[in-house]
Design a protein around this motif. Sequence first.
Motif: not given
Lengths: 228, 291
Positions: A112-134
């Motif tokens: 349950e905690s994984i999606p939030n933590r992933v988004m937090r890390a991606l936001t930190q590196v400025g890539l939240a908008s590309k989460a679904r990309g390859y």
Amino acid sequence: MIRFNHVSITYGNGVSGLKDASFHIPRGQFVFLTGHSGAGKSSILSLIFAEQKPTEGEVKVSGYQISKLTAREIPRLRRRLGIVFQDFRLLEYRTVEENVAFALEVTGARHESIPNRVMRALTQVGLASKARGYPKELSGGEQQRVAIARALVNDPHILIADEPTGNLDERATRGIFQLLREINAGGTVVVMATHDMELVRDTGFRTIELKNGRVVYDSGVDDAEAAP
Amino acid sequence: MKHRTPLREALLVFERTPLLSSLSIASIGFSLFTIGLFFLVALNFRRALDVLAERVEVVAFVLRGTPTETVSQATQDITAFPEVLELRFVTEEQALARARRELVEFREAYRDLEVNPLPASFEIRLKPEFRDAAHAQAVAERLRGFPFIEDVRYGRDWVERLDKLRTMAAVVGLVIGYAFAAVAIVIIGVTIRITVLQRAKEISIMRLVGATNSYIRGPFLIEGAIKGILGGVLAIAMCWVTFSVFRKTTGDTGTTLIFFGGLQMTVMMLFAIGIGLGGSLVSVDRQLRSV
């Protein structure tokens, strides 16, 4: 946090990777490892994440004595570290968010905690908008950011970066370096091996220079010795 | 974002690398098919030998004039021999009637006889596990111990030859069987190793982010077991097709040739799963040691 005490590595063919290296990196420090190829930078990094053990001397990382680590303890140590490589080492068949989540899944984090933590890390590196990309849909700089997000997602005490800007252009290099500075500002130790002397000179961070496996210069030797 | 369990991870490999996965299943299938075919031949050869061995019979000829009570008592004694499956007492008259019926060329000679020259006899069929020269000989020796037994026959030369054939079949079967199994293990091992090597990068990343060895092994073992199951099913299916074609070609109606029974198919499937699991475990562990 990291202590090398008269550390040497000799490989099976008699070649020395490191000779009598001693230094201490205290909590919160940003350290550059510099030197030519084969100088011993990667040997130091691989000792920190226990890919190999010292032939002589002692390495202590986050409370773990590397030469005495058992096979079971190695994963525990690595969960306290974040590791970034020049070649990114992303899994092409996983999306950006899956690549980052991978680091949490393998350590048995609560689902349950994984999606939030992933988004937090991606936001930190400025890539939240590309989460679904390859990964193949991203630039080199962006791929390295994904690798950094993966390294950050476990809230590591130490971030190890082995030539993280080696494959990147000037602009991407600056971006990645800025990101590493921000991570360091949050209290994470960053140890970065690099050839980019311009980058090293501009920042004024501690620099450990290696030549033929020996530490030939350490700009922060007084600070390090004074640190607790 | 979907959660990836080890089972899901294993199944995704088939989706991601369909060609390599199909190749490894085919490799397991064809290797086991070769072994399966060999054992099918061995099974049918053994059955043919067993059918031949059913003819192993010990015949004890009884002295003329032996009292009926003695014969009755002996019948009970001989039936109690551990080797004996079935005992039949053939009277002199029955022997003559059979000779007249079966030996057509002597029918005339037997018809005009004033005295029946044929003796009464005990005809003894042995249990399947005792149908060899040594046991037939032992039973014959025991029968010769009865004072009213004139002679004992069991086709010594023929039974000894059957024994030799059985021993030879067992040795050849064992050697070739082991050789086939060894070759299959090597081929399947190499195939699985290739699939693991193809994912070496993934394994090294897993280790770097702190995965334990048992976590890394999980999906590979499941993948190996699935490949083993599919390869095993493929092998049995190919054996069945080959068997059916052969039976049709030879005109067998389904009584002479036999296919694997449930137990044999289970053993084959277990071997396939074991080889899939073992191959994966060895390959992953080798990879884990090298990263």
